[in-house]
Structure formats: structure tokens, C-alpha cells
Design an enzyme around this catalytic site. Structure first.
Site, short mmCIF file in Angstrom:
data_model
loop_
_atom_site.label_atom_id
_atom_site.label_comp_id
_atom_site.label_asym_id
_atom_site.label_seq_id
_atom_site.Cartn_x
_atom_site.Cartn_y
_atom_site.Cartn_z
N VAL A 49 0.82 -1.21 0.00
CA VAL A 49 0.00 0.00 0.00
C VAL A 49 0.86 1.26 0.00
O VAL A 49 0.65 2.19 -0.79
CB VAL A 49 -0.96 -0.01 1.23
CG1 VAL A 49 -1.62 1.34 1.44
CG2 VAL A 49 -2.02 -1.09 1.04
N ASP A 97 10.42 3.40 6.46
CA ASP A 97 10.11 2.02 6.85
C ASP A 97 11.15 1.57 7.87
O ASP A 97 12.29 2.03 7.84
CB ASP A 97 10.15 1.09 5.62
CG ASP A 97 9.32 -0.16 5.81
OD1 ASP A 97 8.29 -0.32 5.13
OD2 ASP A 97 9.70 -1.01 6.67
N ARG A 139 14.41 -3.46 2.96
CA ARG A 139 13.39 -2.90 2.04
C ARG A 139 13.83 -1.51 1.56
O ARG A 139 13.76 -1.20 0.38
CB ARG A 139 12.05 -2.84 2.78
CG ARG A 139 10.92 -2.14 2.04
CD ARG A 139 10.35 -2.98 0.94
NE ARG A 139 9.12 -2.42 0.38
CZ ARG A 139 8.72 -2.64 -0.86
NH1 ARG A 139 9.44 -3.39 -1.68
NH2 ARG A 139 7.59 -2.13 -1.31
N THR A 160 -1.80 -4.61 9.48
CA THR A 160 -2.76 -4.85 10.57
C THR A 160 -3.11 -6.34 10.54
O THR A 160 -4.17 -6.72 10.04
CB THR A 160 -4.03 -3.98 10.42
OG1 THR A 160 -4.44 -3.97 9.05
CG2 THR A 160 -3.78 -2.56 10.89
N THR A 216 -6.12 -1.02 7.37
CA THR A 216 -7.49 -1.52 7.59
C THR A 216 -7.67 -1.86 9.07
O THR A 216 -6.85 -2.60 9.63
CB THR A 216 -7.75 -2.77 6.72
OG1 THR A 216 -7.41 -2.44 5.38
CG2 THR A 216 -9.19 -3.21 6.82
N CYS A 221 -5.89 -9.61 3.63
CA CYS A 221 -7.03 -8.69 3.64
C CYS A 221 -8.34 -9.44 3.86
O CYS A 221 -8.87 -9.43 4.97
CB CYS A 221 -7.08 -7.91 2.32
SG CYS A 221 -5.80 -6.65 2.22
N ARG A 276 1.66 -14.13 1.89
CA ARG A 276 1.15 -14.00 3.26
C ARG A 276 -0.20 -14.69 3.41
O ARG A 276 -1.10 -14.48 2.62
CB ARG A 276 1.02 -12.52 3.63
CG ARG A 276 2.38 -11.87 3.85
CD ARG A 276 2.23 -10.41 4.11
NE ARG A 276 1.73 -9.72 2.94
CZ ARG A 276 1.43 -8.42 2.93
NH1 ARG A 276 1.58 -7.71 4.01
NH2 ARG A 276 1.00 -7.85 1.83
#
Ligand SMILES: NC(=O)c1ccc[n+]([C@@H]2O[C@H](COP(=O)([O-])OP(=O)(O)OC[C@H]3O[C@@H](n4cnc5c(N)ncnc54)[C@H](O)[C@@H]3O)[C@@H](O)[C@H]2O)c1
Length: 418
Positions: free
Chosen positions: A15, A33, A38, A86, A121, A261, A332
Site C-alpha cells: 500500500v 520504513d 526494504r 494490521t 485496515t 485482507c 502471506r
């Protein structure tokens, strides 16, 4: 709020990175981050999530954007946008640690009139009841007097190159009517699809979590129908094709619901509902059905093997696809692992063909990953096509037949095998 905005995006994942890239065309941006690898990779122009091309990452850098792990680099920003994970814990309860930690960190650099916008989220209430107290405690400033908050959920779909961040209408919300306007105007500068200003932060939080809950429940219904039609020897895909000729039928296919998600977000809502004394039976029932599909697919394959006189113990079985969805490297919470572990319990020997994930991610698993099996001599008792990657769609009937030992047995989870 000063008209000059310097934006910090916190959490450069699926995202955060595309969002940072989009904002970098209009504003000074710092991508922050805690993962040093990364950040190093991004500074070298490489995005391992494959959401941005190398040219796009380099373009962000040319646009005056920096990628950093250093708090000093984000001190002079005045808009902080939080896009951290999350997840849920092993008991399916929300794990708000990344949100709490990133809020505490922002609190250390927060200044008068800054805005903190959350995109992760969550269940309704997390921004104002969980994150704001962290910001207030570490900054020693007062919410809606000294600093302000917004919420704008992300709706991107990993691997989808058509519905990219700027092309998806964005819900926005602010902690006061004036801040709601500021947040809305900010996103309007990059979101060509437009925005929808929600009436409150809680409404915007709830809207996102029900989008994914609705999808989860609808898929669970189709999965349940597939289990029913299976007992009737009716092809579920044929039934769906027929039913979908009605204008208001929602056409979904049965399958695995993994990822971080759709298979996760409903638990945020059910957690809060249960905390408030309401038992969300429908949503939890849907979760249970979807979670059981991997085991069902494995058992179905084993039954077919037995029917065809194939021995299950020590049988070589090929699993095609490991990622949680097609055409992306995201592993994931993939439910393909449920199929594999069930088959392994029966003593089958599993090879996994997954062209989308890199060597580093393969190290997470104790699986035997194989290169393109259609170029090898090895034959399998059964094949399970678990993920609908585009490269799997062009494999011919003859190619499948050439690597199957004896009678053809393919479990086609996504309905893509000729
Ligand atoms: N991936 C999607 O398609 C998608 C779509 C819509 C919404 N969302 C939601 O967006 C949020 C982020 O998801 P994602 O897929 O981008 O996650 P991600 O795991 O790809 O990326 C999160 C990034 O945040 C970093 N991070 C973690 N803790 C941090 C901290 N304290 N400070 C700074 N950085 C930190 C991680 O190192 C990682 O790079 C989640 O709430 C998710 O549910 C995801």
C-alpha cells in the site's frame, strides 16, 4: 495547516510504496520504513512486491523523494500517512502492534498543526481510540487542538495493473470538518478517480472493513454451494455460469481465501462486535467455511486418487501455485499450505511449482520447489492447480497429460485447466 505540505509515508509495503510514488509527483515525500533491507532495495530501484517497476521507483527518487529508516528525515514533514500492517494473532484477534508503535514514533516528531492520516485496515474506532492516545502521550500535544487526524482506507488489489492507486475512488475522512476537507483535497491531487468524503473517521473505517467482509461472506456462500453440489455430482462452475445470466446475480467462483485482507479483516470487525456483546454468527461462519477449503481440496484429491486406484502414500503430487492469489508474489496467509499439509499427512510427496516467488521467500518453507515441471521428465500421480497465474492458463491438455503417471488426475481449483 500550512499550504506547503511535506508528506511522510510510514510503511512502504504493497500500500505505502505506490502511494508514496503517486504523491511524489506533486509533493516532497519521505518514504519511511523500519525494514532496512526494504529501504536499501528501494534506494537501488527494486520493489520486491512488484507493484512498481524499477523505472517507477527511480522516478520517485528523481521526484525528490527519499526512502529512509531515519527518524531525523521525517521531522520536518507536516502530513504523516500510516500504511503499516494490521495482522491477526494466532487466535484471530487484531494485532495492533505496528499501528501502536508507528503512532508512538510519529508522536516523537509531531508538531503543531500536523495531520496524521491512517490508511491501514482496522475496526471502527482504532484511529481515535487506540492511535490518538499514543500520539497524545508521546507528543504531549492535544488532539484536535494541536494536531489532527484523518483516515483514508486503501482499496488496491495486489497484482492488478488496471485498478492502481490513483484510479480507485478513495474514501477520505478527518477528525474535524475542516480537516476532512484538507484530507479530501490532499487526495484529490493524486486520485484521478475522485474521492468520497465520509461523515466521520469511524464511518470510513467501517466502510473499508465491510467491503472485505462482504466479499468474504459472498465467497463463503459460493464455497458452501460448491460443497453441496459436489455431493450431488453437479459442476458448480456450470451452475454459476447459468445463474449469472440473471442481471443481479453476484458471479464469484469457489476457491481459497488467503492473503492478509479478505481472510483477515473480517476478524477485526468480529473482534469489536464480540467485545461489544454481539456475536456475528454469519461472518464467523463464513470465515470457518473459507478456512476449511484447503483441507477439502486435499481430501477431494485423495478420494479421486483412491477411486482411480492410485496409492496415496509416497505418491508424487505437483502443486501449481503457492501465492495467495494469481499474478503476484504475495505469500502471506496463503491457504495453499493447508492443501499441502493435509496431503503430507497422508504421506504424499509434494513438489511445488511457483514461478512468482523469489528464492528468498522459498526459504520460509520446507517444500521441494521445482523449476518448470513441464520441461522435466518427472511424472506425478496427481496435479493440483491451486492458483490461477496467467502462465498456467497457457498450459495445454497434452502438456498436463505428459507429466501425469497413468490416469489423468488434476484438481483445478481456479477452473483454468483445458
Ligand atoms: N496489500 C493490499 O492489497 C492492501 C489493500 C488494501 C488495504 N491494505 C491494508 O493496508 C495496510 C498495509 O498493508 P500492506 O499490504 O501494504 O502491508 P506490507 O506488509 O506490504 O507493508 C507494510 C510495511 O510497513 C512496515 N512497517 C511495519 N511496522 C512499521 C513501523 N512501526 N514503522 C514503519 N514501518 C513499519 C513493514 O516493514 C512493511 O514494509 C494493512 O492494514 C492492510 O490490511 C492492504
Amino acid at each position: 495547516m500550512p499550504s506547503h505540505k511535506k508528506i511522510c509515508i510510514i510503511g512502504l509495503g504493497y500500500v505505502g510504496l505506490p502511494l508514496a510514488h503517486a504523491f511524489s509527483s506533486k509533493f516532497e515525500v519521505v518514504g519511511f520504513d523500519i525494514n532496512t533491507t526494504r529501504v536499501q532495495e528501494l534506494n537501488n530501484g527494486f520493489d520486491r512486491t512488484l507493484e512498481l517497476t524499477s523505472d517507477e521507483v527511480k522516478q520517485s527518487l528523481k521526484n525528490n523523494m527519499i526512502f529512509s529508516t531515519n527518524l531525523d528525515d521525517i521531522k520536518d514533514c507536516n502530513v504523516y500517512i500510516v500504511t503499516v500492517p494490521t495482522p491477526i494473532d494466532s487466535s484471530n484477534r487484531p494485532d495492533l502492534t505496528p499501528l501502536i508503535k508507528s503512532s508512538q514514533m510519529i508522536g516523537k516528531v509531531l508538531k503543531k498543526d500536523d495531520i496524521v492520516i491512517y490508511e491501514s485496515t482496522v475496526y471502527p474506532g482504532v484511529t481515535e481510540e487506540v492511535c490518538v492516545p499514543q500520539l497524545e502521550a508521546t507528543s504531549n500535544m492535544k488532539f484536535n487542538t494541536d494536531f489532527f487526524c484523518g483516515y483514508s482506507p486503501e482499496r488496491i488489489n495486489p497484482g492488478d495493473k488496471e485498478h492502481t492507486v490513483t484510479k480507485i475512488l478513495k474514501i477520505t475522512a478527518g477528525s474535524t470538518p475542516q480537516i476532512a476537507n484538507v484530507v479530501d483535497e490532499l487526495y484529490k491531487t493524486i486520485i484521478t478517480a475522485g474521492t468520497h468524503k465520509a461523515s466521520s473517521i469511524k464511518v470510513a473505517e467501517a466502510a473499508k472493513v465491510i467491503e472485505n467482509t462482504q466479499r468474504d461472506v459472498n465467497i463463503a456462500l459460493v464455497n458452501e454451494l460448491a460443497l453441496i453440489f459436489d455431493t450431488m455430482n453437479i459442476d458448480t462452475n456450470d451452475v454459476i455460469e447459468a445463474a449469472a445470466t440473471k442481471w443481479n446475480f453476484i458471479k464469484l467462483k469457489p476457491g481459497l481465501v488467503g492473503g492478509h485482507c479478505i481472510g483477515v479483516d473480517p476478524y477485526y470487525l468480529t473482534f469489536k462486535a464480540e467485545e461489544l456483546g454481539y456475536k456475528p454468527n454469519l461472518i464467523l461462519g463464513a470465515r470457518q467455511i473459507n478456512n476449511g477449503m484447503g483441507k477439502y481440496i486435499a481430501e477431494k484429491t485423495i478420494k479421486l486418487m483412491i477411486k482411480k486406484g492410485k496409492l496415496v502414500k509416497d505418491a508424487d503430487i505437483l502443486i501449481m501455485g503457492l501465492t495467495f492469489k494469481e499474478n503476484c508474489p504475495d505469500i502471506r496467509n496463503t491457504k495453499v499450505v493447508d492443501i499441502i499439509s493435509e496431503l503430507q499427512e497422508y504421506g504424499a510427496k509434494i513438489d511445488v511449482y511457483e514461478p512468482w516467488i523469489d528464492e528468498k521467500d522459498k526459504d520460509y518453507y520446507d517444500y521441494n520447489f521445482v523449476e518448470n515441471p513441464f520441461k522435466n521428465e518427472k511424472k506425478y500421480e496427481a496435479i493440483i492447480v491451486a492458483v490461477g497465474h496467467d502462465e498456467f492458463k497457457s498450459i495445454s491438455e497434452d502438456e498436463y497429460t505428459s507429466i501425469i503417471n497413468g490416469e489423468r488426475l488434476i484438481t483445478d481449483v481456479k477452473g483454468i485447466v483445458p
